[in-house]
Every structure is written in structure tokens, then in C-alpha cells.
Design a protein around this motif. Structure first.
Motif, PDB file in Angstrom:
ATOM      1  N   ILE A 166       0.843  -1.194   0.000  1.00  0.00           N
ATOM      2  CA  ILE A 166       0.000   0.000   0.000  1.00  0.00           C
ATOM      3  C   ILE A 166       0.882   1.249   0.000  1.00  0.00           C
ATOM      4  CG2 ILE A 166      -1.755   1.307   1.267  1.00  0.00           C
ATOM      5  CD1 ILE A 166      -2.771  -1.299   2.415  1.00  0.00           C
ATOM      6  N   HIS A 167       0.683   2.102  -0.981  1.00  0.00           N
ATOM      7  CA  HIS A 167       1.337   3.403  -1.043  1.00  0.00           C
ATOM      8  C   HIS A 167       0.232   4.457  -0.952  1.00  0.00           C
ATOM      9  CE1 HIS A 167       5.110   1.564  -2.687  1.00  0.00           C
ATOM     10  NE2 HIS A 167       4.254   0.710  -3.219  1.00  0.00           N
ATOM     11  N   SER A 168       0.613   5.716  -0.994  1.00  0.00           N
ATOM     12  CA  SER A 168      -0.400   6.763  -0.996  1.00  0.00           C
ATOM     13  C   SER A 168       0.033   7.895  -1.919  1.00  0.00           C
ATOM     14  CB  SER A 168      -0.603   7.294   0.428  1.00  0.00           C
ATOM     15  OG  SER A 168      -1.555   8.328   0.423  1.00  0.00           O
TER      16      SER A 168
ATOM     17  N   ARG B  48       4.305  13.123  -3.730  1.00  0.00           N
ATOM     18  CA  ARG B  48       5.067  12.161  -2.944  1.00  0.00           C
ATOM     19  C   ARG B  48       4.197  10.971  -2.560  1.00  0.00           C
ATOM     20  NH1 ARG B  48       7.755  14.503   1.015  1.00  0.00           N
ATOM     21  NH2 ARG B  48       7.737  16.485  -0.044  1.00  0.00           N
ATOM     22  N   CYS B  49       4.874   9.925  -2.084  1.00  0.00           N
ATOM     23  CA  CYS B  49       4.157   8.828  -1.463  1.00  0.00           C
ATOM     24  C   CYS B  49       3.953   9.213  -0.005  1.00  0.00           C
ATOM     25  CB  CYS B  49       4.967   7.545  -1.567  1.00  0.00           C
ATOM     26  SG  CYS B  49       4.166   6.163  -0.716  1.00  0.00           S
ATOM     27  N   ALA B  50       2.722   9.064   0.470  1.00  0.00           N
ATOM     28  CA  ALA B  50       2.393   9.555   1.802  1.00  0.00           C
ATOM     29  C   ALA B  50       2.014   8.420   2.749  1.00  0.00           C
ATOM     30  CB  ALA B  50       1.252  10.564   1.714  1.00  0.00           C
ATOM     31  N   GLU B  51       2.459   7.214   2.440  1.00  0.00           N
ATOM     32  CA  GLU B  51       2.152   6.079   3.312  1.00  0.00           C
ATOM     33  C   GLU B  51       3.437   5.282   3.420  1.00  0.00           C
ATOM     34  OE1 GLU B  51      -1.342   4.953   4.218  1.00  0.00           O
ATOM     35  OE2 GLU B  51      -0.094   3.846   5.627  1.00  0.00           O
ATOM     36  N   PHE B  52       3.856   5.005   4.653  1.00  0.00           N
ATOM     37  CA  PHE B  52       5.120   4.273   4.808  1.00  0.00           C
ATOM     38  C   PHE B  52       5.032   2.935   4.091  1.00  0.00           C
ATOM     39  CE2 PHE B  52       8.055   1.379   6.894  1.00  0.00           C
ATOM     40  CZ  PHE B  52       9.230   2.063   6.632  1.00  0.00           C
ATOM     41  N   CYS B  53       5.998   2.686   3.173  1.00  0.00           N
ATOM     42  CA  CYS B  53       5.879   1.529   2.291  1.00  0.00           C
ATOM     43  C   CYS B  53       7.184   0.765   2.191  1.00  0.00           C
ATOM     44  CB  CYS B  53       5.436   1.999   0.903  1.00  0.00           C
ATOM     45  SG  CYS B  53       6.515   3.261   0.224  1.00  0.00           S
ATOM     46  N   GLY B  54       8.081   0.972   3.158  1.00  0.00           N
ATOM     47  CA  GLY B  54       9.362   0.268   3.122  1.00  0.00           C
ATOM     48  C   GLY B  54      10.503   1.239   3.307  1.00  0.00           C
TER      49      GLY B  54
ATOM     50  N   GLU C 167      12.719   2.711   1.535  1.00  0.00           N
ATOM     51  CA  GLU C 167      12.956   3.874   0.673  1.00  0.00           C
ATOM     52  C   GLU C 167      11.682   4.705   0.442  1.00  0.00           C
ATOM     53  OE1 GLU C 167      15.755   5.060   0.021  1.00  0.00           O
ATOM     54  OE2 GLU C 167      16.988   3.364   0.659  1.00  0.00           O
ATOM     55  N   HIS C 168      10.764   4.622   1.367  1.00  0.00           N
ATOM     56  CA  HIS C 168       9.538   5.417   1.277  1.00  0.00           C
ATOM     57  C   HIS C 168       9.830   6.909   1.044  1.00  0.00           C
ATOM     58  CE1 HIS C 168       5.977   7.549   2.673  1.00  0.00           C
ATOM     59  NE2 HIS C 168       6.665   8.030   3.675  1.00  0.00           N
ATOM     60  N   THR C 169      10.864   7.401   1.699  1.00  0.00           N
ATOM     61  CA  THR C 169      11.232   8.818   1.549  1.00  0.00           C
ATOM     62  C   THR C 169      11.494   9.180   0.095  1.00  0.00           C
ATOM     63  OG1 THR C 169      12.310   8.677   3.681  1.00  0.00           O
ATOM     64  CG2 THR C 169      12.863  10.589   2.324  1.00  0.00           C
ATOM     65  N   TRP C 170      12.179   8.256  -0.617  1.00  0.00           N
ATOM     66  CA  TRP C 170      12.532   8.551  -2.008  1.00  0.00           C
ATOM     67  C   TRP C 170      11.507   7.938  -2.945  1.00  0.00           C
ATOM     68  CZ3 TRP C 170      15.052  12.612  -1.982  1.00  0.00           C
ATOM     69  CH2 TRP C 170      16.038  12.849  -1.043  1.00  0.00           C
ATOM     70  N   MET C 171      10.284   8.357  -2.737  1.00  0.00           N
ATOM     71  CA  MET C 171       9.231   7.951  -3.656  1.00  0.00           C
ATOM     72  C   MET C 171       8.508   9.236  -4.048  1.00  0.00           C
ATOM     73  SD  MET C 171       6.704   4.752  -3.355  1.00  0.00           S
ATOM     74  CE  MET C 171       5.408   4.575  -4.571  1.00  0.00           C
ATOM     75  N   LEU C 172       9.316  10.165  -4.539  1.00  0.00           N
ATOM     76  CA  LEU C 172       8.794  11.479  -4.913  1.00  0.00           C
ATOM     77  C   LEU C 172       8.423  11.474  -6.392  1.00  0.00           C
ATOM     78  CD1 LEU C 172      11.494  13.732  -3.190  1.00  0.00           C
ATOM     79  CD2 LEU C 172       9.401  12.786  -2.213  1.00  0.00           C
TER      80      LEU C 172
HETATM   81 CU1  CUA Z   1       5.365   4.297  -1.385  1.00  0.00          CU
HETATM   82 CU2  CUA Z   1       5.654   5.264   0.727  1.00  0.00          CU
END
Ligand code: CUA
Length: 338
Positions: free
Chosen positions: A172-174, A207-213, A215-220
């Protein structure tokens, strides 16, 4: 000091601290990022921001009113020499009043919220449709009608309604573009729809706004809202296949195909059509490498190819331990993919 007055002072302290934090952090957050819910630039973001400010105003009035009455009561009815503190336990009138007023306020907030939700339903018509697919940790954007696939960069015509069909291939991402559209979870196995219309041309951070692993930070990603002419020109350039490389770039292409690059990435006009990693057909025209981790420059591309895990540990892009000559050839080739 009585317990009630201590609590009141405590609350006041919290409010002041909160306001100071908002004053200090608000502009910092806004300036670090071109996209913020407080700078709405679409119909849906404006409606959401307006609702937010109405609720903040209502909450502010309640806070000032309640604290005002509290302080007034503390002083006016306090114990004095020769007088007990006034008591109001068991006052039916008071209890009905302070049940009815919050119920009315909640009703007003409820009606405003439902009105906003209804107003933000996708309007009828024939909007531009884009598919957004979340991957750990990057975004795939497909334009089915135009036959284009790109990554981490969403181009849209300014003022036009854009429908995004959102899904995920793993967890799940956001999906969140603070200035343009509120968050919506990207859920594997589900297709969800959101829409927006950028009111002004420009770049908007997403950005991705749901913790997804890790490298969640670098999901811009970046949204580029362009005039219809610029948008049409971008579509046209993205539809062009990769040019045939020569010299060093040709060596790069051969290396690309000999290694496993070709099975994870896609490059139109070559046999490579993997979808594990971003499409590279026009990789050199994009703003970043690794969904925001590096600016997209030839130097950074070389550094990335030499050791991707140094920049984005845990990502699917392995370290191939390419020698400097191989890195040069691959960079030369990828830089031709404008
Ligand atoms: Cu995809 Cu956080």
C-alpha cells in the motif's frame, strides 16, 4: 492555584506553543516544497483548504469562548474571605446548553464536509485519463490514449480535468500532490480514481504519503502543469522512439542488452520491455534519478550506475560493479534518450 486554573494555564501554554510552532514551521515547510495544502492550486485542493480554514475558525472561536468563560468563572466565582466558591453541579439548564451547542456545531461541520465531498465528485465529461502505478519505490505513469509510459514525472495540461486511475503492484502506497489533490491510498488489486485540474502552470511536488518500506522517503514525483501547446509538444516528444546510437553510446546499448538491464527496464524501439524498473525511453528528459534521490545530470547518472545501492539501499536496482569504462558507455547511451 486551583487544579482547574492550573489546567487552564497548561492549555493556554499548549496553544501558544502550537501557534509558535505553526508560525516557525509553516513557512519552512512551504518553502522547502513547492507543493503544500496551504497553497492550493486546483478545484479540489481549494475546496479542501477552504473547509480546513472554516473548521480552524470554528475551533478557534470555541477555544477562545471556552477558555474565556473558564477564566471568567475562575475569578468571578472564586472562594473569597467570607464566601464559598460558587457551585453549579446538577444544573440541568447548563447541561442541556453545553450538550446542544456542540451538537449544533458538529452538525454544521458535518453539513459543510458532506457539501465539500459532493462538490468534489468527478464532474461529467471526457477528461484526460492517466494510470498511476505505485512500485517500491517509484511511480509509473501511463497515458493509454497517447501510448506513453514514463516515471516519476506527470505532465498535465493546465486547466484541464485529469483523471488518475491509481493502483499498486506491491504494497500500500499513498498518492499525494499537496497543492493539487488530497491523499489517496494506492492498494494492490484495487483500482481507485482521483481527479484534479491544475489552475496555474508550474511544477508541483508529489510524494508517497504512506510508509511503504525503507525507501519510502525517495518515492517522490513531480507534476508539470503546462499550457496546452507545451503539453502537446511534450506528448509528441515522448512518442518519439529512441534514436539509433553510435560510437560510445552504441557500446552502451550493447552493454545494456547484454546485462540484465533490458529485462527490468523498457526502452521503446529496442527489444527491452521490462516493467520492474522505470521505463527509460526518455530517461534523460526527466527531473530526477531514483524518484528524487539525485538530480538527473550526466555526472549523477554515472554515480548512480556505478553504485545505485549507495544512494538508494534496498531498491530493486542492483550494483553491477560496472568498471569506469562501462559506466561511461552506459551514461553516454542513456543520455541520448532525451
Ligand atoms: Cu510508497 Cu511510501
Amino acid at each position: 492555584m486551583t487544579w482547574a486554573s492550573r489546567r487552564a494555564v497548561c492549555r493556554l501554554g499548549l496553544l501558544v506553543a502550537g501557534l509558535l510552532m505553526a508560525l516557525v514551521l509553516g513557512p519552512a515547510v512551504a518553502s522547502a516544497d513547492s507543493s503544500s495544502p496551504f497553497t492550493p492550486a486546483s478545484t479540489i485542493a481549494t475546496a479542501t483548504a477552504n473547509l480546513f480554514w472554516v473548521i480552524v475558525a470554528i475551533a478557534g472561536i470555541i477555544f477562545v469562548g471556552v477558555e474565556g468563560v473558564l477564566f471568567y468563572a475562575l475569578f468571578a466565582y472564586r472562594q473569597r474571605p467570607g464566601r464559598e466558591a460558587a457551585q453549579f453541579h446538577g444544573s440541568t439548564r447548563l447541561e442541556i446548553t453545553w450538550t446542544a451547542i456542540p451538537a449544533l456545531i458538529l452538525l454544521v461541520v458535518f453539513v459543510l464536509t458532506v457539501k465539500t465531498v459532493v462538490a468534489n465528485q468527478l464532474p461529467a465529461g471526457d477528461p484526460l485519463e492517466i494510470r498511476a502505478v505505485a512500485h517500491q519505490w517509484w511511480w509509473e505513469f501511463d497515458y493509454p490514449a497517447e501510448g506513453i509510459t514514463t516515471a516519476n514525472e506527470l505532465h498535465v495540461p493546465v486547466g484541464e480535468r485529469v483523471v488518475v486511475k491509481l493502483s499498486s503492484v506491491d504494497v500500500i502506497h499513498s498518492f499525494w500532490i499537496p497543492s493539487l489533490v488530497p491523499k489517496l491510498d494506492a492498494v494492490p488489486g484495487q483500482d481507485r480514481t482521483l481527479w484534479f485540474d491544475a489552475h496555474q502552470a508550474g511544477d508541483y511536488a508529489g510524494r508517497c504519503a504512506e510508509f511503504c518500506g525503507v525507501e519510502h522517503t525517495w518515492m517522490l514525483f513531480r507534476v508539470v502543469a503546462q499550457s496546452p501547446d507545451e503539453y502537446a509538444a511534450w506528448i509528441k516528444s515522448q512518442q518519439q522512439p529512441a534514436p539509433a546510437p553510435t560510437g560510445l553510446a552504441l557500446q552502451g546499448l550493447q552493454l545494456y542488452q547484454a546485462q540484465t538491464c533490458a529485462s527490468c527496464h523498457a526502452i521503446a524501439a529496442t527489444s527491452s520491455n521490462g516493467s520492474v524498473g522505470p521505463s527509460l525511453t526518455h530517461v534523460a528528459s526527466r527531473w530526477s534519478i531514483g524518484a528524487g534521490v539525485l538530480d538527473n545530470t550526466p555526472d549523477n547518472l554515472s554515480r548512480w550506475l556505478a553504485d545505485p545501492q549507495a544512494f538508494k539501499p534496498g531498491s530493486a536496482m542492483p550494483n553491477y560493479h560496472f568498471g569506469p569504462d562501462d559506466v561511461k558507455a552506459l551514461t553516454a547511451y542513456l543520455e541520448t534518450l532525451k
